[in-house]
Design a protein around this motif. Sequence first.
Motif, short mmCIF file in Angstrom:
data_model
loop_
_atom_site.label_atom_id
_atom_site.label_comp_id
_atom_site.label_asym_id
_atom_site.label_seq_id
_atom_site.Cartn_x
_atom_site.Cartn_y
_atom_site.Cartn_z
N ARG A 36 0.86 -1.20 0.00
CA ARG A 36 0.00 0.00 0.00
C ARG A 36 0.89 1.24 0.00
N PRO A 37 0.37 2.34 -0.57
CA PRO A 37 1.16 3.57 -0.57
C PRO A 37 1.35 4.07 0.86
N ALA A 38 2.55 4.55 1.19
CA ALA A 38 2.82 5.07 2.54
C ALA A 38 3.59 6.38 2.42
N LEU A 39 3.65 7.13 3.52
CA LEU A 39 4.21 8.49 3.49
C LEU A 39 3.60 9.23 2.30
N VAL A 40 2.29 9.34 2.34
CA VAL A 40 1.54 9.83 1.18
C VAL A 40 0.47 10.83 1.66
N PRO A 41 0.20 11.90 0.90
CA PRO A 41 -0.86 12.83 1.30
C PRO A 41 -2.22 12.14 1.33
N LEU A 42 -3.11 12.63 2.19
CA LEU A 42 -4.46 12.07 2.29
C LEU A 42 -5.44 12.95 1.51
N VAL A 43 -6.41 12.29 0.89
CA VAL A 43 -7.46 12.99 0.14
C VAL A 43 -8.68 13.06 1.05
N LEU A 44 -9.24 14.26 1.21
CA LEU A 44 -10.43 14.38 2.06
C LEU A 44 -11.70 14.06 1.29
N ALA A 45 -12.75 13.73 2.02
CA ALA A 45 -14.06 13.50 1.41
C ALA A 45 -14.53 14.82 0.79
N LYS A 46 -15.41 14.70 -0.21
CA LYS A 46 -15.82 15.89 -0.99
C LYS A 46 -16.28 17.06 -0.11
N GLN A 47 -17.15 16.76 0.89
CA GLN A 47 -17.67 17.89 1.69
C GLN A 47 -16.56 18.58 2.49
N ASP A 48 -15.58 17.80 2.95
CA ASP A 48 -14.46 18.40 3.69
C ASP A 48 -13.54 19.17 2.73
N GLN A 49 -13.40 18.65 1.51
CA GLN A 49 -12.61 19.40 0.51
C GLN A 49 -13.24 20.76 0.27
N ARG A 50 -14.58 20.75 0.11
CA ARG A 50 -15.27 22.02 -0.14
C ARG A 50 -15.08 22.97 1.05
N ALA A 51 -15.05 22.40 2.25
CA ALA A 51 -14.97 23.23 3.45
C ALA A 51 -13.57 23.80 3.69
N TYR A 52 -12.53 23.05 3.32
CA TYR A 52 -11.18 23.46 3.75
C TYR A 52 -10.13 23.63 2.64
N CYS A 53 -10.33 22.98 1.49
CA CYS A 53 -9.20 22.88 0.56
C CYS A 53 -8.84 24.18 -0.16
N ASP A 54 -9.74 25.18 -0.11
CA ASP A 54 -9.32 26.48 -0.69
C ASP A 54 -8.28 27.13 0.23
N LEU A 55 -8.04 26.55 1.40
CA LEU A 55 -6.98 27.07 2.29
C LEU A 55 -5.63 26.42 1.96
N SER A 56 -5.56 25.76 0.82
CA SER A 56 -4.34 25.08 0.39
C SER A 56 -3.10 25.96 0.62
N GLY A 57 -2.11 25.40 1.31
CA GLY A 57 -0.89 26.17 1.62
C GLY A 57 -0.82 26.57 3.09
N VAL A 58 -1.98 26.52 3.80
CA VAL A 58 -1.97 26.87 5.23
C VAL A 58 -1.39 25.68 6.01
N SER A 59 -0.50 25.98 6.96
CA SER A 59 0.05 24.88 7.76
C SER A 59 -0.16 25.15 9.24
N ALA A 60 -0.13 24.08 10.03
CA ALA A 60 -0.35 24.22 11.47
C ALA A 60 0.42 23.12 12.19
N ALA A 61 0.89 23.43 13.39
CA ALA A 61 1.56 22.41 14.21
C ALA A 61 0.48 21.64 14.95
N ILE A 62 0.38 20.36 14.70
CA ILE A 62 -0.73 19.56 15.22
C ILE A 62 -0.24 18.23 15.80
N THR A 63 -1.17 17.50 16.38
CA THR A 63 -0.94 16.08 16.66
C THR A 63 -2.03 15.33 15.91
#
Length: 387
Positions: A188-215
């Motif tokens: 299986r692919p590993a160390l790979v970006p995750l694709v969000l579900a369509k509704q979450d893409q619509r909600a957040y993906c126009d923020l492409s480039g924004v980063s945050a320190a998270i867990t």
Amino acid sequence: MSRKFDVLILGAGAAGLFCAVEAGKRGRRAAILELADRPGKKILISGGGRCNFTNIHCTPQNFISANEHFAKSALARYTPADFIALVEKHKIPYYEKTLGQLFCDRAATDITNMLESECLEAGVQIFLNTRTKEVQRTTEFVVQTGTEEFRAPTLVVATGGLSIPKMGATSFGYDLARQFGLKIIKTRPALVPLVLAKQDQRAYCDLSGVSAAITVSTGHQSFREKMLITHKGLSGPAVLQISSYWEKGNPIRIDLAPERDVTSAMREAKTRNGTTARAAFLGVLPKRLADRWLDLHEPKSWTNQALEKLESDVHGWTLLPADTEGYDKAEVTAGGVDTNELSSKTMESRKVPGLFFIGEVVDVTGHLGGFNFQWAWSSAAAAGRAL
Ligand SMILES: Cc1cc2nc3c(=O)[nH]c(=O)nc-3n(C[C@H](O)[C@H](O)[C@H](O)COP(=O)(O)OP(=O)(O)OC[C@H]3O[C@@H](n4cnc5c(N)ncnc54)[C@H](O)[C@@H]3O)c2cc1C
């Protein structure tokens, strides 16, 4: 007419080149067969062109495998310090970027040049533009490339994983393992970006480039690092790391403000600056993300209960990713040749004497941060010393 060697190595990537050096230094006549027009192409693009060639904090816990103990022996017998000594012998300048990750100061070509010059010194022959098409085993291994035949009593498979097919990644190593009756742990692919579900893409993906320190966590695994929003979903070191553990259908949980008490931070900001609750929240997360978060989740009024809910939502943002971005974008392939089939000391097949598997084709996958190259060096050294 066929060419005869003591050892044939399939693939001139990190593992194949290094194994050939170790074998050549021990007086074995070693040849590497490589389909590409130059050796170590993946090394050249690694670490953003600077090759994160090892990690000084390497432990067996930095690797994923169906058998968590398998990598221990090889990692203990060829360590990051051993590889660093080689890098220093070649006077390659390097630096620690973060978290023990060592990168070349100049460029990844320093590492490929080093490996090529070690191969030359060890008398290794590298055949480029030479794709292995077929392998038979008679009294020895017979390798057909379409135009030539190679023979040797020992064969090392170092053909890598399936990631980045446009760079020539093939399933050859897995196919060969199956041909000889060896089991494969599903890849299986590993160390790979995750694709969000369509509704979450619509909600957040126009923020492409924004980063945050998270867990970020899934199951019992979690990583604290940076996350990056992309035009399809999530990436950045934290998300790449968790992707290696994520299974389709399972949620991931993101703490957007690890170890921060959001409510107190907001109360403090309100008392100190007299700001509104909204303005206070904008100081807690990266501004654009905080703004969007409130657009989507702002309570009607800022009651204590609403603050409590916000606190718990910010620390436990739960998402159900639709998929990963697949092998096209994966840094590595998880799964591979079942380690139960191999000796952990030498990487030799238990069923087929003389047949070795090293590097990414084996079911050992490193975390992000130089661990995958360390596995390539360590597994290659284990095999190279046993040939
Ligand atoms: C973009 C990117 C960045 C990365 N950055 C890092 C990093 O900074 N640090 C780190 O530790 N890891 C990094 N990795 C992972 C690392 O590159 C791999 O884990 C490592 O290269 C695996 O080494 P390998 O020798 O097993 O396989 P590979 O390096 O993939 O080599 C396999 C070789 O076999 C050849 N081959 C395949 N099939 C055949 C055939 N039939 N006949 C002949 N030849 C064949 C291929 O052409 C290839 O040259 C990165 C990966 C990618 C994709």
